[in-house]
Design a protein around this motif. Structure first.
Motif, PDB file in Angstrom:
ATOM      1  N   LEU A  88      -8.121   2.608  -2.705  1.00 39.43           N
ATOM      2  CA  LEU A  88      -8.855   1.575  -1.977  1.00 39.43           C
ATOM      3  C   LEU A  88     -10.052   2.169  -1.239  1.00 39.43           C
ATOM      4  O   LEU A  88     -11.138   1.587  -1.222  1.00 39.43           O
ATOM      5  N   TYR A  89      -9.873   3.326  -0.652  1.00 39.02           N
ATOM      6  CA  TYR A  89     -10.965   3.995   0.055  1.00 39.02           C
ATOM      7  C   TYR A  89     -12.091   4.344  -0.922  1.00 39.02           C
ATOM      8  O   TYR A  89     -13.265   4.153  -0.621  1.00 39.02           O
ATOM      9  N   LYS A 111      -2.389   4.744  -3.210  1.00 42.09           N
ATOM     10  CA  LYS A 111      -3.026   3.428  -3.109  1.00 42.09           C
ATOM     11  C   LYS A 111      -4.132   3.377  -2.066  1.00 42.09           C
ATOM     12  O   LYS A 111      -5.217   2.838  -2.318  1.00 42.09           O
ATOM     13  N   LEU A 112      -3.899   3.935  -0.896  1.00 46.29           N
ATOM     14  CA  LEU A 112      -4.935   3.910   0.133  1.00 46.29           C
ATOM     15  C   LEU A 112      -6.135   4.750  -0.273  1.00 46.29           C
ATOM     16  O   LEU A 112      -7.280   4.395   0.024  1.00 46.29           O
ATOM     17  N   VAL A 169       0.816  -1.221   0.000  1.00 48.85           N
ATOM     18  CA  VAL A 169       0.000   0.000   0.000  1.00 48.85           C
ATOM     19  C   VAL A 169       0.851   1.273   0.000  1.00 48.85           C
ATOM     20  O   VAL A 169       0.352   2.346   0.312  1.00 48.85           O
ATOM     21  N   SER A 203     -14.030   1.241  -1.736  1.00 53.85           N
ATOM     22  CA  SER A 203     -14.612   0.499  -0.609  1.00 53.85           C
ATOM     23  C   SER A 203     -16.136   0.515  -0.621  1.00 53.85           C
ATOM     24  O   SER A 203     -16.765  -0.405  -0.094  1.00 53.85           O
ATOM     25  N   LEU A 243      -8.483  -4.510   4.762  1.00 52.88           N
ATOM     26  CA  LEU A 243      -7.837  -3.254   5.191  1.00 52.88           C
ATOM     27  C   LEU A 243      -8.845  -2.225   5.697  1.00 52.88           C
ATOM     28  O   LEU A 243      -8.477  -1.113   6.040  1.00 52.88           O
ATOM     29  N   GLU A 244     -10.119  -2.604   5.775  1.00 48.14           N
ATOM     30  CA  GLU A 244     -11.173  -1.663   6.158  1.00 48.14           C
ATOM     31  C   GLU A 244     -10.903  -0.995   7.506  1.00 48.14           C
ATOM     32  O   GLU A 244     -11.028   0.220   7.636  1.00 48.14           O
ATOM     33  N   LEU A 254      -7.189   5.231   9.931  1.00 47.22           N
ATOM     34  CA  LEU A 254      -6.400   6.276   9.281  1.00 47.22           C
ATOM     35  C   LEU A 254      -7.271   7.499   8.996  1.00 47.22           C
ATOM     36  O   LEU A 254      -6.839   8.641   9.175  1.00 47.22           O
ATOM     37  N   HIS A 255      -8.513   7.264   8.575  1.00 48.53           N
ATOM     38  CA  HIS A 255      -9.456   8.346   8.324  1.00 48.53           C
ATOM     39  C   HIS A 255      -9.698   9.152   9.607  1.00 48.53           C
ATOM     40  O   HIS A 255      -9.598  10.384   9.607  1.00 48.53           O
ATOM     41  N   LEU A 292      -8.111   1.520   7.108  1.00 44.46           N
ATOM     42  CA  LEU A 292      -8.574   2.728   6.417  1.00 44.46           C
ATOM     43  C   LEU A 292      -9.440   3.589   7.331  1.00 44.46           C
ATOM     44  O   LEU A 292      -9.297   4.818   7.351  1.00 44.46           O
TER      45      LEU A 292
END
Length: 102
Positions: A20-21, A16-17, A11, A24, A81-82, A88-89, A85
């Protein structure tokens, strides 16, 4: 340490993140992703999508239409990875308030 290195390589980078977000919630086409991940160039988005696909975090589906429709979706492995994420959010929101005051 090897497991953390593997995770970071999967990632790594600025985009990349965010990709993915964006995926999602639901599958998206290339241009939809380009609009949602603001600031990314088409060339970089293409490269990052290929890398995410190689790491089995996303899936690329090509539909037999004219012109061909290509859609990207997050895989079950990518969905794992939810929690990362989400955390991190929430950390980013707190960090923004702390540093910027907004």
């Amino acid at each position: 340490m090897l497991s953390i290195r593997d995770a970071l390589e999967a990632v790594e980078g600025r985009w990349k993140l965010l990709i993915l977000y964006a995926l999602s919630e639901n599958p998206k086409r290339f241009k939809q992703l380009a609009r949602e991940v603001s600031g990314i160039t088409d060339k970089t988005l293409s490269k990052e999508l290929k890398s995410l696909e190689l790491n089995k975090l996303i899936r690329r589906d090509v539909y037999n239409t004219f012109p061909p429709t290509v859609e990207y979706s997050i895989t079950p492995h990518g969905l794992s990875l939810e929690k990362v994420l989400d955390e991190l959010h929430y950390w980013g929101l707190t960090h923004r308030r702390e540093v910027i005051g907004k």
